[in-house]
Scaffold this active site. Structure first.
Site, mmCIF file in Angstrom:
data_model
loop_
_atom_site.group_PDB
_atom_site.id
_atom_site.type_symbol
_atom_site.label_atom_id
_atom_site.label_comp_id
_atom_site.label_asym_id
_atom_site.label_seq_id
_atom_site.Cartn_x
_atom_site.Cartn_y
_atom_site.Cartn_z
ATOM 1 N N HIS A 52 0.850 -1.187 0.000
ATOM 2 C CA HIS A 52 0.000 0.000 0.000
ATOM 3 C C HIS A 52 0.889 1.241 0.000
ATOM 4 C CE1 HIS A 52 -3.895 -1.943 1.756
ATOM 5 N NE2 HIS A 52 -3.361 -2.668 0.782
ATOM 6 N N GLU A 54 1.004 3.879 1.875
ATOM 7 C CA GLU A 54 1.533 4.254 3.185
ATOM 8 C C GLU A 54 2.694 3.351 3.581
ATOM 9 O OE1 GLU A 54 -1.635 3.460 2.301
ATOM 10 O OE2 GLU A 54 -2.998 4.016 3.906
ATOM 11 N N CYS A 82 -6.114 1.744 5.975
ATOM 12 C CA CYS A 82 -6.780 0.493 6.353
ATOM 13 C C CYS A 82 -6.197 -0.002 7.684
ATOM 14 C CB CYS A 82 -6.578 -0.552 5.252
ATOM 15 S SG CYS A 82 -4.867 -1.134 5.124
ATOM 16 N N CYS A 85 -2.322 -0.695 7.511
ATOM 17 C CA CYS A 85 -1.529 0.528 7.506
ATOM 18 C C CYS A 85 -1.631 1.269 8.835
ATOM 19 C CB CYS A 85 -1.950 1.416 6.338
ATOM 20 S SG CYS A 85 -1.559 0.679 4.735
#
Length: 156
Positions: A52, A54, A82, A85
């Site tokens: 992801h 992040e 999410c 993360c």
């Protein structure tokens, strides 16, 4: 640079993700000394469910600093993080999280879960939400609208 400027950088990264067929999310980690580290979604491209935006930006910052802690850093991301993360944000001790669009399906900051404000955890970063939310949300909507149209065209 201010929150808007960093979110604009994150949006450009999100556009790169979209151009690669990835969900358009971009992130910028800014350390206390001003160093910047970026990432965009790439789980499909990298065959990595943890790739992801992040996570990629935090990994780059940690690698550069030689430390898994990013105390005093600010994370800018176009979409509400999410649970994965958010957990990494807590473990990295990110000082502040700034995000654009809410994510009612998987958001773990305010929408579905409230991981970053959970007092049972040993760290709670400051959170600023809704920065350039309209632009961040519009990019996601365009991406998914295009994806649905493409699927319809290929199945007809």
């Amino acid at each position: 640079m201010d929150d808007i400027g960093y979110m604009q950088k994150a949006l450009l990264l999100a556009e790169t993700a979209a151009a690669n067929g990835e969900v358009p999310v971009g992130a910028v980690v800014v350390l206390a000394d001003g160093q910047e580290f970026t990432g965009h979604n790439a789980p499909i491209t990298l065959h990595d469910p943890s790739a992801h935006a992040e996570m990629r930006a935090m990994r780059a910052a940690c690698a550069a600093t030689g430390n898994y802690r990013l105390s005093g850093a600010t994370l800018y991301v176009t979409l509400e993080p999410c649970t994965m993360c958010a957990g990494a944000i807590v473990h990295a001790r990110i000082g502040r999280v700034v995000y654009g669009a809410d994510d009612p399906k998987t958001g773990a900051v305010t929408s579905l879960y409230q991981v970053l404000s959970d007092s049972r955890l040993n760290h709670q970063p400051a959170v600023t939400s809704g920065v350039m939310a309209d632009a961040c949300g519009a990019l996601l909507k365009r991406f998914f609208r295009h994806r649905r149209q493409h699927r319809k065209a290929t199945t007809n």
